[in-house]
Motif scaffolding. Sequence first.
Motif, PDB file in Angstrom:
ATOM      1  N   CYS A 194       0.856  -1.181   0.000  1.00 15.82           N
ATOM      2  CA  CYS A 194       0.000   0.000   0.000  1.00 15.82           C
ATOM      3  C   CYS A 194       0.893   1.232   0.000  1.00 15.82           C
ATOM      4  CB  CYS A 194      -0.927   0.025   1.212  1.00 15.82           C
ATOM      5  SG  CYS A 194      -2.091   1.414   1.107  1.00 15.82           S
ATOM      6  N   HIS A 195       0.583   2.159  -0.906  1.00 18.68           N
ATOM      7  CA  HIS A 195       1.373   3.369  -1.087  1.00 18.68           C
ATOM      8  C   HIS A 195       0.596   4.622  -0.694  1.00 18.68           C
ATOM      9  CE1 HIS A 195       4.168   0.987  -3.567  1.00 18.68           C
ATOM     10  NE2 HIS A 195       3.071   0.407  -4.032  1.00 18.68           N
ATOM     11  N   CYS A 196      -0.607   4.483  -0.131  1.00 19.17           N
ATOM     12  CA  CYS A 196      -1.435   5.655   0.156  1.00 19.17           C
ATOM     13  C   CYS A 196      -0.768   6.561   1.200  1.00 19.17           C
ATOM     14  CB  CYS A 196      -2.836   5.233   0.598  1.00 19.17           C
ATOM     15  SG  CYS A 196      -2.958   4.695   2.321  1.00 19.17           S
ATOM     16  N   ARG A 197      -1.142   7.820   1.211  1.00 22.49           N
ATOM     17  CA  ARG A 197      -0.544   8.783   2.139  1.00 22.49           C
ATOM     18  C   ARG A 197      -0.819   8.415   3.595  1.00 22.49           C
ATOM     19  NH1 ARG A 197       3.370  10.878   2.421  1.00 22.49           N
ATOM     20  NH2 ARG A 197       2.770  12.805   3.414  1.00 22.49           N
ATOM     21  N   MET A 198      -1.972   7.831   3.876  1.00 19.52           N
ATOM     22  CA  MET A 198      -2.265   7.425   5.264  1.00 19.52           C
ATOM     23  C   MET A 198      -1.243   6.388   5.725  1.00 19.52           C
ATOM     24  SD  MET A 198      -5.401   8.767   6.465  1.00 19.52           S
ATOM     25  CE  MET A 198      -5.709   7.555   7.681  1.00 19.52           C
ATOM     26  N   CYS A 199      -0.962   5.389   4.896  1.00 22.93           N
ATOM     27  CA  CYS A 199       0.020   4.358   5.263  1.00 22.93           C
ATOM     28  C   CYS A 199       1.430   4.940   5.314  1.00 22.93           C
ATOM     29  CB  CYS A 199      -0.047   3.176   4.303  1.00 22.93           C
ATOM     30  SG  CYS A 199      -1.472   2.103   4.593  1.00 22.93           S
ATOM     31  N   GLN A 200       1.741   5.852   4.406  1.00 20.19           N
ATOM     32  CA  GLN A 200       3.056   6.491   4.450  1.00 20.19           C
ATOM     33  C   GLN A 200       3.241   7.244   5.770  1.00 20.19           C
ATOM     34  OE1 GLN A 200       3.085   8.869   0.871  1.00 20.19           O
ATOM     35  NE2 GLN A 200       3.661   7.127  -0.421  1.00 20.19           N
ATOM     36  N   ARG A 201       2.237   7.973   6.173  1.00 21.15           N
ATOM     37  CA  ARG A 201       2.339   8.728   7.429  1.00 21.15           C
ATOM     38  C   ARG A 201       2.345   7.802   8.650  1.00 21.15           C
ATOM     39  NH1 ARG A 201      -1.376  12.723   4.698  1.00 21.15           N
ATOM     40  NH2 ARG A 201      -0.028  14.471   4.223  1.00 21.15           N
ATOM     41  N   ALA A 202       1.541   6.752   8.602  1.00 19.97           N
ATOM     42  CA  ALA A 202       1.446   5.843   9.750  1.00 19.97           C
ATOM     43  C   ALA A 202       2.726   5.056   9.982  1.00 19.97           C
ATOM     44  CB  ALA A 202       0.266   4.881   9.564  1.00 19.97           C
ATOM     45  N   THR A 203       3.493   4.821   8.910  1.00 18.83           N
ATOM     46  CA  THR A 203       4.699   4.001   9.044  1.00 18.83           C
ATOM     47  C   THR A 203       5.988   4.791   8.903  1.00 18.83           C
ATOM     48  OG1 THR A 203       4.821   3.495   6.671  1.00 18.83           O
ATOM     49  CG2 THR A 203       3.474   2.030   8.068  1.00 18.83           C
ATOM     50  N   GLY A 204       5.908   5.991   8.313  1.00 15.17           N
ATOM     51  CA  GLY A 204       7.107   6.752   8.032  1.00 15.17           C
ATOM     52  C   GLY A 204       7.862   6.228   6.826  1.00 15.17           C
ATOM     53  N   GLY A 205       7.256   5.316   6.079  1.00 19.98           N
ATOM     54  CA  GLY A 205       7.878   4.733   4.898  1.00 19.98           C
ATOM     55  C   GLY A 205       7.180   5.193   3.629  1.00 19.98           C
ATOM     56  N   VAL A 206       7.721   4.783   2.487  1.00 15.07           N
ATOM     57  CA  VAL A 206       7.113   5.138   1.209  1.00 15.07           C
ATOM     58  C   VAL A 206       6.002   4.170   0.820  1.00 15.07           C
ATOM     59  CG1 VAL A 206       9.132   6.378   0.365  1.00 15.07           C
ATOM     60  CG2 VAL A 206       8.891   3.933  -0.111  1.00 15.07           C
ATOM     61  N   SER A 207       5.950   3.020   1.491  1.00 15.18           N
ATOM     62  CA  SER A 207       4.872   2.044   1.308  1.00 15.18           C
ATOM     63  C   SER A 207       4.940   1.074   2.485  1.00 15.18           C
ATOM     64  CB  SER A 207       5.019   1.284  -0.016  1.00 15.18           C
ATOM     65  OG  SER A 207       6.175   0.478  -0.002  1.00 15.18           O
ATOM     66  N   ILE A 208       3.938   0.221   2.560  1.00 17.95           N
ATOM     67  CA  ILE A 208       3.943  -0.821   3.582  1.00 17.95           C
ATOM     68  C   ILE A 208       3.404  -2.101   2.966  1.00 17.95           C
ATOM     69  CG2 ILE A 208       1.681  -0.188   4.501  1.00 17.95           C
ATOM     70  CD1 ILE A 208       2.911  -1.007   7.304  1.00 17.95           C
ATOM     71  N   ALA A 209       3.991  -3.219   3.343  1.00 18.89           N
ATOM     72  CA  ALA A 209       3.543  -4.524   2.860  1.00 18.89           C
ATOM     73  C   ALA A 209       2.536  -5.093   3.848  1.00 18.89           C
ATOM     74  CB  ALA A 209       4.736  -5.465   2.706  1.00 18.89           C
ATOM     75  N   PHE A 210       1.396  -5.534   3.330  1.00 20.03           N
ATOM     76  CA  PHE A 210       0.318  -6.074   4.154  1.00 20.03           C
ATOM     77  C   PHE A 210      -0.087  -7.466   3.691  1.00 20.03           C
ATOM     78  CE2 PHE A 210      -1.303  -1.579   5.050  1.00 20.03           C
ATOM     79  CZ  PHE A 210      -1.070  -1.640   6.414  1.00 20.03           C
ATOM     80  N   LYS A 211      -0.530  -8.271   4.624  1.00 24.53           N
ATOM     81  CA  LYS A 211      -1.199  -9.548   4.367  1.00 24.53           C
ATOM     82  C   LYS A 211      -2.641  -9.367   4.815  1.00 24.53           C
ATOM     83  CE  LYS A 211      -2.162 -13.862   3.678  1.00 24.53           C
ATOM     84  NZ  LYS A 211      -2.677 -14.137   2.345  1.00 24.53           N
ATOM     85  N   ASN A 212      -3.579  -9.511   3.892  1.00 23.31           N
ATOM     86  CA  ASN A 212      -4.992  -9.363   4.213  1.00 23.31           C
ATOM     87  C   ASN A 212      -5.576 -10.717   4.583  1.00 23.31           C
ATOM     88  OD1 ASN A 212      -8.037  -9.305   3.099  1.00 23.31           O
ATOM     89  ND2 ASN A 212      -7.417  -7.284   3.855  1.00 23.31           N
ATOM     90  N   LEU A 213      -6.386 -10.756   5.643  1.00 22.58           N
ATOM     91  CA  LEU A 213      -7.001 -11.995   6.085  1.00 22.58           C
ATOM     92  C   LEU A 213      -8.213 -11.685   6.960  1.00 22.58           C
ATOM     93  CD1 LEU A 213      -4.792 -13.539   8.903  1.00 22.58           C
ATOM     94  CD2 LEU A 213      -4.486 -11.267   8.022  1.00 22.58           C
ATOM     95  N   PRO A 214      -9.078 -12.674   7.177  1.00 21.74           N
ATOM     96  CA  PRO A 214     -10.228 -12.451   8.055  1.00 21.74           C
ATOM     97  C   PRO A 214      -9.777 -12.158   9.490  1.00 21.74           C
ATOM     98  CG  PRO A 214     -10.546 -14.423   6.721  1.00 21.74           C
ATOM     99  CD  PRO A 214      -9.118 -14.006   6.542  1.00 21.74           C
ATOM    100  N   LYS A 215     -10.442 -11.213  10.135  1.00 19.20           N
ATOM    101  CA  LYS A 215     -10.107 -10.877  11.524  1.00 19.20           C
ATOM    102  C   LYS A 215     -10.206 -12.102  12.422  1.00 19.20           C
ATOM    103  CE  LYS A 215     -11.535  -6.029  11.291  1.00 19.20           C
ATOM    104  NZ  LYS A 215     -12.483  -4.999  11.763  1.00 19.20           N
ATOM    105  N   ARG A 216     -11.154 -12.975  12.157  1.00 15.99           N
ATOM    106  CA  ARG A 216     -11.362 -14.160  12.995  1.00 15.99           C
ATOM    107  C   ARG A 216     -10.180 -15.135  12.949  1.00 15.99           C
ATOM    108  NH1 ARG A 216     -14.287 -15.133   8.416  1.00 15.99           N
ATOM    109  NH2 ARG A 216     -13.771 -17.078   7.343  1.00 15.99           N
ATOM    110  N   ASP A 217      -9.308 -14.986  11.938  1.00 12.09           N
ATOM    111  CA  ASP A 217      -8.171 -15.896  11.782  1.00 12.09           C
ATOM    112  C   ASP A 217      -6.913 -15.424  12.503  1.00 12.09           C
ATOM    113  OD1 ASP A 217      -9.802 -17.515  10.306  1.00 12.09           O
ATOM    114  OD2 ASP A 217      -8.937 -16.986   8.361  1.00 12.09           O
ATOM    115  N   VAL A 218      -7.037 -14.360  13.286  1.00 12.64           N
ATOM    116  CA  VAL A 218      -5.898 -13.838  14.049  1.00 12.64           C
ATOM    117  C   VAL A 218      -6.189 -13.987  15.530  1.00 12.64           C
ATOM    118  CG1 VAL A 218      -4.453 -11.819  14.518  1.00 12.64           C
ATOM    119  CG2 VAL A 218      -5.383 -12.183  12.221  1.00 12.64           C
TER     120      VAL A 218
END
Length: 147
Positions: free
Chosen positions: A28-52
């Motif tokens: 994800c390269h969106c500005r929200m993720c950039q600001r939240a991480t301080g990086g130019v992008s962030i790598a995510f794994k998407n999954l159902p909340k119930r599986d965590v």
Amino acid sequence: MADQVTGGCQCGRIRYQASIEDDDAYLCHCRMCQRATGGVSIAFKNLPKRDVRWATEPDRYGSSPIAERGFCAHCGTPLTYEAYDHDRMDLTVGSFDAPERFRAVEHSGIESWHRDWLDTSHLPASRTDQNQSMVQRWMEKLGRLPD
């Protein structure tokens, strides 16, 4: 068949176990993720909340009117993106104990994409153990290099 994988924050206070069906992840390269991480992008794994399953729940910050982000308030590790009205969530790939298993299959938020940061393989590269001042600091404090 689902695999059980584990992860957590840098200091170890927050740990999780997740059930995953595949190794697909995304950047994800969106500005929200950039600001939240301080990086130019962030790598995510998407999954159902119930599986965590959390051994210790992360701290959470309402980062926008539509979602909150899980993190460790002790070490600052970003851990999740969780939309309030959705049954799925994102875990940060870097927080998994074996992040190398995941592979990027798509990009999101490309309106803020910094393309020059994606393929940097042409730049000079070095290993941490080749940086003598860094090695010296770690050896003085820990007696070894970190994992």
